[in-house]
Design an enzyme around this catalytic site. Structure first.
Site: not given
Length: 222
Positions: A96, A170, A174
């Site tokens: 996250c 995210c 990510c």
């Protein structure tokens, strides 16, 4: 963006106690990984792990232990990626933004339910400085203690070693590597919320973790 581990020398501003603690940590890691990696690789991972936390840790004396724990996780991941060690257990990475709430609760449930039958890690694109107190309290209501965890980044080898990467908000930050299974869990960010508001998020995470374990055919501890 993925956080790469680069060679870092020990900081010159360390206290004698911190230097000694890092040296002791290096000795422990070398003993555990000597059959897989050389001393230089092990020390590089330890020192770069230390740097990841050095500028944002609130308790400097805890840093060497934090660095050792993170370096150990990264070395295990690298051993899997390089085919030097693979126990065959499914490995899941929860990501996250701050690695302070959602991904930590998911890690807590996964570890609690899976026990030694699977491996779980967590990380954040912009790691915070502490675990969300409301998340800690909400998980404690389920009998799971995540207060000993800490926000941390991800590194290349950790993402590459994961069989499943679960992302939670995210976005473009990510990491994406070919061959990984990716899944986005759309969950509210519990940052700044009280325990009452965090409970529904916690319960949703628990449900999703149970479903994931079933898909991975990992037996669930009661």
């Amino acid at each position: 963006m993925v956080h790469n581990a680069t060679h870092q020398h020990v900081r010159s501003d360390l206290s004698i106690d911190q230097r000694l603690a890092l040296k002791t940590a290096a000795t422990r890691l070398e003993k555990d990984f000597e059959e897989m990696f050389g001393v230089e690789t092990i020390e590089r991972f330890l020192h770069s792990s230390y740097e990841q936390f050095a500028n944002r840790a609130s308790i400097p004396n805890f840093l060497p232990l934090l660095a050792e724990r993170f370096a150990r996780q990264r070395l295990r991941a690298l051993a899997k990626v390089e085919g030097k060690h693979n126990d065959g257990k499914p490995t899941v990475l929860f990501l996250c933004t701050h690695n302070a709430g959602r991904s930590q609760m998911a890690l807590g449930f996964f570890t609690h339910f899976a026990g030694d039958a699977a491996v779980a890690w967590s990380g954040g694109s912009e790691p915070g400085t502490e675990i969300n107190p409301a998340a800690i309290a909400a998980m404690a209501e389920r009998g799971i203690d995540i207060s000993g965890e800490y926000p941390k980044p991800w590194t290349d080898e950790i993402v590459q070693a994961a069989d499943v990467v679960i992302t939670m908000g995210c976005g473009d930050a990510c990491p994406v590597f070919p061959g990984r299974r990716y899944e986005e869990w759309k969950l509210d960010d519990p940052a700044g919320m009280g325990v009452e508001a965090v409970r529904p998020i916690r319960d949703d995470i628990e449900r999703r973790v149970r479903e994931l374990l079933a898909e991975l055919e990992v037996p669930v501890n009661a």
